[in-house]
Design an enzyme around this catalytic site. Structure first.
Site, PDB file in Angstrom:
ATOM      1  N   LYS A 176     -18.943  -7.662   0.737  1.00  0.00           N
ATOM      2  CA  LYS A 176     -17.845  -7.365   1.656  1.00  0.00           C
ATOM      3  C   LYS A 176     -17.779  -8.397   2.773  1.00  0.00           C
ATOM      4  O   LYS A 176     -18.763  -9.020   3.148  1.00  0.00           O
ATOM      5  CB  LYS A 176     -18.039  -5.986   2.284  1.00  0.00           C
ATOM      6  CG  LYS A 176     -17.950  -4.847   1.306  1.00  0.00           C
ATOM      7  CD  LYS A 176     -16.567  -4.688   0.716  1.00  0.00           C
ATOM      8  CE  LYS A 176     -15.571  -4.154   1.715  1.00  0.00           C
ATOM      9  NZ  LYS A 176     -14.267  -3.858   1.085  1.00  0.00           N
ATOM     10  N   ASN A 226     -15.025   3.369   1.078  1.00  0.00           N
ATOM     11  CA  ASN A 226     -15.624   3.151  -0.244  1.00  0.00           C
ATOM     12  C   ASN A 226     -16.698   4.163  -0.642  1.00  0.00           C
ATOM     13  O   ASN A 226     -16.681   4.639  -1.789  1.00  0.00           O
ATOM     14  CB  ASN A 226     -16.171   1.725  -0.334  1.00  0.00           C
ATOM     15  CG  ASN A 226     -15.065   0.689  -0.360  1.00  0.00           C
ATOM     16  OD1 ASN A 226     -14.021   0.894  -0.954  1.00  0.00           O
ATOM     17  ND2 ASN A 226     -15.282  -0.429   0.307  1.00  0.00           N
ATOM     18  N   TYR A 245       0.838  -1.195   0.000  1.00  0.00           N
ATOM     19  CA  TYR A 245       0.000   0.000   0.000  1.00  0.00           C
ATOM     20  C   TYR A 245       0.873   1.246   0.000  1.00  0.00           C
ATOM     21  O   TYR A 245       2.058   1.209   0.327  1.00  0.00           O
ATOM     22  CB  TYR A 245      -0.926  -0.011   1.218  1.00  0.00           C
ATOM     23  CG  TYR A 245      -2.080   0.957   1.107  1.00  0.00           C
ATOM     24  CD1 TYR A 245      -2.936   0.908   0.023  1.00  0.00           C
ATOM     25  CD2 TYR A 245      -2.300   1.928   2.090  1.00  0.00           C
ATOM     26  CE1 TYR A 245      -3.995   1.799  -0.090  1.00  0.00           C
ATOM     27  CE2 TYR A 245      -3.351   2.816   1.989  1.00  0.00           C
ATOM     28  CZ  TYR A 245      -4.201   2.748   0.898  1.00  0.00           C
ATOM     29  OH  TYR A 245      -5.236   3.638   0.779  1.00  0.00           O
ATOM     30  N   TYR A 274      -8.178   4.509  -9.831  1.00  0.00           N
ATOM     31  CA  TYR A 274      -8.040   4.464  -8.376  1.00  0.00           C
ATOM     32  C   TYR A 274      -7.583   3.094  -7.875  1.00  0.00           C
ATOM     33  O   TYR A 274      -7.589   2.841  -6.665  1.00  0.00           O
ATOM     34  CB  TYR A 274      -9.355   4.874  -7.706  1.00  0.00           C
ATOM     35  CG  TYR A 274     -10.480   3.869  -7.830  1.00  0.00           C
ATOM     36  CD1 TYR A 274     -10.771   2.977  -6.804  1.00  0.00           C
ATOM     37  CD2 TYR A 274     -11.286   3.829  -8.969  1.00  0.00           C
ATOM     38  CE1 TYR A 274     -11.807   2.061  -6.909  1.00  0.00           C
ATOM     39  CE2 TYR A 274     -12.319   2.926  -9.084  1.00  0.00           C
ATOM     40  CZ  TYR A 274     -12.580   2.046  -8.048  1.00  0.00           C
ATOM     41  OH  TYR A 274     -13.610   1.132  -8.165  1.00  0.00           O
ATOM     42  N   ARG A 276     -15.757  -8.351 -14.987  1.00  0.00           N
ATOM     43  CA  ARG A 276     -14.787  -9.280 -15.581  1.00  0.00           C
ATOM     44  C   ARG A 276     -15.313 -10.711 -15.702  1.00  0.00           C
ATOM     45  O   ARG A 276     -14.594 -11.583 -16.186  1.00  0.00           O
ATOM     46  CB  ARG A 276     -13.487  -9.249 -14.778  1.00  0.00           C
ATOM     47  CG  ARG A 276     -12.748  -7.940 -14.931  1.00  0.00           C
ATOM     48  CD  ARG A 276     -11.346  -7.992 -14.369  1.00  0.00           C
ATOM     49  NE  ARG A 276     -11.322  -7.909 -12.911  1.00  0.00           N
ATOM     50  CZ  ARG A 276     -10.224  -7.983 -12.175  1.00  0.00           C
ATOM     51  NH1 ARG A 276      -9.055  -8.175 -12.752  1.00  0.00           N
ATOM     52  NH2 ARG A 276     -10.293  -7.876 -10.865  1.00  0.00           N
TER      53      ARG A 276
END
Length: 338
Positions: free
Chosen positions: A321, A125, A53, A238, A174
């Protein structure tokens, strides 16, 4: 009291964490003790554990970047926030713990009646989705925006926020199995990434002039988003879910005037004053508390099952999540859908 601690970083995030029992530290003036009600496991959390990160805390560290809690103790002389108040935890405060100590001024009061699982996901988010949607290209009702990774948490929030503004969305995923979920959230057009994507977008939108593209994948997926935009359009990246650098052709940049920009919420927090941050939170809290903005929750785990929870969060084909409920009675391994 228990917390998830990591003393090193490595490629398999569940292998670097341990659950540690600790004694409650004394409160300094101005501090409060908070019982953590829920904390999500985000991609940024996993990247922090692997060391990939953009901002890494010194080791050892308590994992977890966001969450929601309940005030259970005040330092002497404090009269706010009230005992029992639900609060938003400070970003990066180590939220994978049953209890944490925080500066009272850093806590944001939240509605007590709202779902703590949904509130726990407020910090990362939803602001990302809102700022991606509103912070680059001015959009009016009836305009179109295109995004990939549309079945991600950010993608789901963006669909809902765009719909509330009357903005229509082209949503690229995807895999075929993700199409129905995005359609159920309100996506106007949902397409599987791959060959002929630009032509399929033009057919589905009636050759609409799309000025904003939002990319979380990178690689050639960025190029397909760019190629779907009108001349002068902007691609905002992002994330790099595909693990490859963003690719945009010189023809798109030079002849069609496409711009590629990056967005990192952590930077936005650093450069934005408290008033603007709190205004954004207030808008999002209102939407979440009323049920107009929500994310799908795949599973909820207790703190002792942190290895399994991280494994579930890192899985490639989730339907929502994964969250920790450190201090409560978790619905371990069981799905919860918003």
């Amino acid at each position: 009291m228990k917390r998830v601690l990591y003393r090193s970083r490595g490629p398999v995030p569940q292998q670097v964490v341990e659950v540690e029992t600790f004694d409650p530290p004394a409160l300094a003036p101005g501090q409060v003790r908070v019982e953590v009600l829920a904390a999500p496991i985000n991609p940024s959390d996993l990247l922090t554990l692997t060391g990939e990160y953009g901002s890494l805390p010194p080791l050892p560290a308590v994992a977890g970047n966001e969450g929601v809690g309940r005030v259970v103790e005040l330092a002497p002389g404090l009269d706010a926030p009230a005992l029992g108040q639900t609060v938003l935890l400070p970003v990066g405060s180590g939220t994978w713990t049953t209890h944490l100590v925080a500066d009272a001024r850093a806590l944001v009061p939240l509605p007590d009646g709202a779902d703590p699982l949904q509130l726990a996901m407020l910090t990362v988010n939803p602001p990302t989705a809102q700022l991606l949607l509103t912070g680059t290209v001015p959009l009016q009702a009836g305009d179109w925006v295109i995004q990939n990774a549309a079945n991600s948490a950010v993608g789901g929030y963006l669909v809902q926020l765009a719909r509330a503004r009357g903005v229509r969305t082209v949503n690229v995923v995807r895999r075929e199995s993700a199409v129905a979920d995005v359609e159920a959230m309100g996506g106007d057009v949902v397409l599987v990434d791959g060959d002929g994507l630009v032509e399929r977008i033009r057919d589905a939108t009636g050759e609409a002039r799309i000025r904003l593209g939002i990319d979380a994948v990178g690689g050639t997926a960025t190029a397909r988003i760019a190629d779907a935009l009108a001349p002068g359009g902007v691609v905002v990246n992002y994330g790099a879910m595909g693990g490859e650098p963003c690719t945009v052709s010189p023809a798109a940049l030079i002849f069609r005037g496409i711009t590629l920009r990056g967005f990192w919420l952590a930077h936005w927090y650093k450069v934005t004053d408290a008033g603007a941050r709190n205004a954004l939170f207030a808008e999002l809290v209102s939407l979440i508390a009323s049920g107009r903005l929500k994310a799908r929750v795949q599973a909820v785990y207790g703190i002792d099952d942190i290895g399994a929870a991280i494994g579930a969060a890192a899985a490639g084909e989730r339907s929502g999540k994964v969250l920790l409920v450190p201090s409560g009675d978790p619905v371990s391994h069981r799905s919860r859908h918003g």
